[in-house]
Enzyme design. Structure first.
Site, PDB file in Angstrom:
ATOM      1  N   ASP A   1     -11.787   2.552   3.322  1.00 50.22           N
ATOM      2  CA  ASP A   1     -12.142   1.136   3.184  1.00 50.22           C
ATOM      3  C   ASP A   1     -13.629   0.952   2.892  1.00 50.22           C
ATOM      4  O   ASP A   1     -14.049  -0.125   2.473  1.00 50.22           O
ATOM      5  CB  ASP A   1     -11.833   0.383   4.491  1.00 50.22           C
ATOM      6  CG  ASP A   1     -10.467  -0.280   4.503  1.00 50.22           C
ATOM      7  OD1 ASP A   1     -10.032  -0.738   3.434  1.00 50.22           O
ATOM      8  OD2 ASP A   1      -9.868  -0.358   5.588  1.00 50.22           O
TER       9      ASP A   1
ATOM     10  N   LYS B   1       0.840  -1.209   0.000  1.00 48.74           N
ATOM     11  CA  LYS B   1       0.000   0.000   0.000  1.00 48.74           C
ATOM     12  C   LYS B   1       0.867   1.247   0.000  1.00 48.74           C
ATOM     13  O   LYS B   1       0.597   2.220  -0.706  1.00 48.74           O
ATOM     14  CB  LYS B   1      -0.927   0.005   1.223  1.00 48.74           C
ATOM     15  CG  LYS B   1      -2.094  -0.950   1.057  1.00 48.74           C
ATOM     16  CD  LYS B   1      -2.854  -1.196   2.347  1.00 48.74           C
ATOM     17  CE  LYS B   1      -3.883  -2.299   2.102  1.00 48.74           C
ATOM     18  NZ  LYS B   1      -4.502  -2.801   3.339  1.00 48.74           N
TER      19      LYS B   1
ATOM     20  N   GLN C   1      -5.703  -1.508   9.369  1.00 49.54           N
ATOM     21  CA  GLN C   1      -5.512  -2.835   8.782  1.00 49.54           C
ATOM     22  C   GLN C   1      -6.201  -3.904   9.634  1.00 49.54           C
ATOM     23  O   GLN C   1      -6.041  -3.950  10.850  1.00 49.54           O
ATOM     24  CB  GLN C   1      -3.999  -3.102   8.684  1.00 49.54           C
ATOM     25  CG  GLN C   1      -3.612  -4.419   8.056  1.00 49.54           C
ATOM     26  CD  GLN C   1      -3.762  -4.437   6.533  1.00 49.54           C
ATOM     27  OE1 GLN C   1      -3.914  -3.396   5.896  1.00 49.54           O
ATOM     28  NE2 GLN C   1      -3.736  -5.605   5.959  1.00 49.54           N
TER      29      GLN C   1
HETATM   30  N1  GUE Z   1      -8.587  -2.422   6.486  1.00 50.82           N
HETATM   31  C1  GUE Z   1      -8.189  -3.319   5.596  1.00 50.82           C
HETATM   32  N2  GUE Z   1      -8.351  -3.069   4.279  1.00 50.82           N
HETATM   33  C2  GUE Z   1      -7.950  -3.975   3.348  1.00 50.82           C
HETATM   34  O1  GUE Z   1      -8.096  -3.736   2.126  1.00 50.82           O
HETATM   35  C3  GUE Z   1      -7.328  -5.177   3.780  1.00 50.82           C
HETATM   36  C4  GUE Z   1      -7.182  -5.380   5.167  1.00 50.82           C
HETATM   37  N3  GUE Z   1      -7.629  -4.445   6.040  1.00 50.82           N
HETATM   38  N4  GUE Z   1      -6.624  -6.511   5.624  1.00 50.82           N
HETATM   39  C5  GUE Z   1      -6.093  -7.532   4.742  1.00 50.82           C
HETATM   40  C6  GUE Z   1      -6.792  -7.535   3.406  1.00 50.82           C
HETATM   41  C7  GUE Z   1      -6.027  -8.224   2.324  1.00 50.82           C
HETATM   42  N5  GUE Z   1      -5.680  -7.199   1.369  1.00 50.82           N
HETATM   43  C8  GUE Z   1      -4.831  -7.390   0.287  1.00 50.82           C
HETATM   44  C9  GUE Z   1      -4.427  -6.378  -0.534  1.00 50.82           C
HETATM   45  C10 GUE Z   1      -3.528  -6.600  -1.563  1.00 50.82           C
HETATM   46  C11 GUE Z   1      -3.006  -7.853  -1.809  1.00 50.82           C
HETATM   47  C12 GUE Z   1      -2.026  -8.066  -2.890  1.00 50.82           C
HETATM   48  O2  GUE Z   1      -1.522  -7.141  -3.477  1.00 50.82           O
HETATM   49  N6  GUE Z   1      -1.712  -9.315  -3.223  1.00 50.82           N
HETATM   50  C13 GUE Z   1      -0.739  -9.687  -4.234  1.00 50.82           C
HETATM   51  C14 GUE Z   1       0.273 -10.687  -3.685  1.00 50.82           C
HETATM   52  C15 GUE Z   1       0.934 -10.263  -2.417  1.00 50.82           C
HETATM   53  C16 GUE Z   1       1.717 -11.391  -1.756  1.00 50.82           C
HETATM   54  O3  GUE Z   1       2.685 -11.864  -2.342  1.00 50.82           O
HETATM   55  O4  GUE Z   1       1.312 -11.812  -0.629  1.00 50.82           O
HETATM   56  C17 GUE Z   1      -1.464 -10.320  -5.404  1.00 50.82           C
HETATM   57  O5  GUE Z   1      -2.547 -10.886  -5.202  1.00 50.82           O
HETATM   58  O6  GUE Z   1      -0.941 -10.286  -6.501  1.00 50.82           O
HETATM   59  C18 GUE Z   1      -3.423  -8.886  -1.005  1.00 50.82           C
HETATM   60  C19 GUE Z   1      -4.330  -8.656   0.011  1.00 50.82           C
HETATM   61  C20 GUE Z   1      -6.195  -6.018   1.784  1.00 50.82           C
HETATM   62  N7  GUE Z   1      -6.888  -6.152   2.919  1.00 50.82           N
END
Ligand code: GUE
Length: 290
Positions: free
Chosen positions: A120, A53, A97
């Protein structure tokens, strides 16, 4: 041949368009949008997401301010921090988060965030606004899924969308967004009796349950568009591997398009967070409309 939807590439475009608008604001002498990210505890996965982020904020020209608190922080300390962020004119968006460590009341904390800074889209005020079609900050993951669906299919009206999962952060707002786009929406979940038959009717299937590779080709209609929200970490040959809620290899031959994991919904979630921070900042600056 099925299209593998390149979430990273779509996210790059979204971030680039946010960056362009941010540059215009700054040229006009207006304040650069600011995003506060609050991370409580040291959950490993959360650290990765928060790092992503912050890196994406830099690309978008958004100032990010990270607040790290110990896992045993008191609820009052966290609430006081949120009050300060709500009052700060440097901060246009606030993200706490999730998940929060045990002992903290998630509902109370999320409700403390000013709805105007709730990037969010989890505050009850924004949830209500979304379901009644009023302007709101829309949860990032479902918004990211919608952008990819529209890019793939154009107008979604009349399509049968099946959402697998009913969470407050993905399933429910996803259903609300698809309904707003005039889809016929079915939400299925752990207590649904005939999940597979219902999924087999889907023109659009969004899987958001957190069960590795649950959705199989036999569940799908030929030519369905499949969005995989699942991010499940697995150990394969001693290495960390991410898999979705969809059995990608099994489904590939049957779908018209599908998102991969990683490289699908994840990057779009972060891109939409940037978009929401820009929208929140513009509203706080007194721009009307969206
Ligand atoms: N208040 C809050 N808001 C959220 O938006 C929030 C949260 N809490 N808690 C956790 C989850 C999960 N989440 C992700 C965001 C990006 C990837 C992301 O970029 N993933 C990469 C891979 C990253 C890796 O290698 O682990 C992909 O899918 O290509 C994953 C998961 C946002 N969340």
């Amino acid at each position: 041949m099925a299209t593998i939807i390149d979430g990273k590439a779509v996210a790059f475009e979204v971030v680039a368009s946010v960056a362009k608008e941010v540059a215009t604001l700054v040229e006009q002498g207006l304040q650069r949008p600011g995003l506060a990210v609050v991370l409580v505890g040291d959950d490993a996965a959360s650290q990765v997401y928060v790092r992503n982020k912050i890196r994406t904020s830099e690309q978008a020209g958004i100032t990010s301010i990270e607040h790290r608190l110990a896992a045993d922080v008191s609820q009052q300390t966290l609430l006081t921090l949120i009050d300060e962020l709500n009052a700060s004119d440097q901060v246009n968006g606030i993200l706490v988060q999730l998940p929060l460590p045990d002992g903290l009341d998630e509902k109370l904390i999320l409700e403390r965030i000013s709805p105007a800074k709730d990037v969010d889209g989890f505050h009850p005020m924004n949830v209500g606004a979304l379901s009644s079609g009023l302007p709101s900050l829309v949860p990032c993951t479902p918004q990211g899924c919608l952008i990819m669906l529209q890019q793939q299919l154009g107008d979604l009206s009349g399509k049968h969308a099946v959402v697998v999962g009913r969470s407050n952060i993905v399933g429910k707002p996803m259903a609300a967004l698809l309904l707003q786009q005039s889809c016929t929406v079915t939400v299925v979940h752990s207590r649904t009796k005939n999940i597979e038959q219902l999924c087999a009717q889907a023109d659009i299937l969004v899987a958001a349950v957190g069960r590795p590779e649950m959705v199989k080709a036999s569940w799908l209609k030929e030519g369905a568009v499949v969005i995989d929200v699942g991010i499940n970490a697995q150990e394969v040959d001693g290495k960390r591997k991410l898999v979705g809620d969809v059995d990608f290899a099994d489904c590939l031959a049957k779908v018209s398009a599908i998102t991969p994991v990683p490289g699908g919904v994840g990057p779009m979630t972060i891109a939409c967070l940037m978009q929401n921070t820009l929208i929140a900042a513009k509203r706080q600056l007194g721009f009307s409309g969206n």
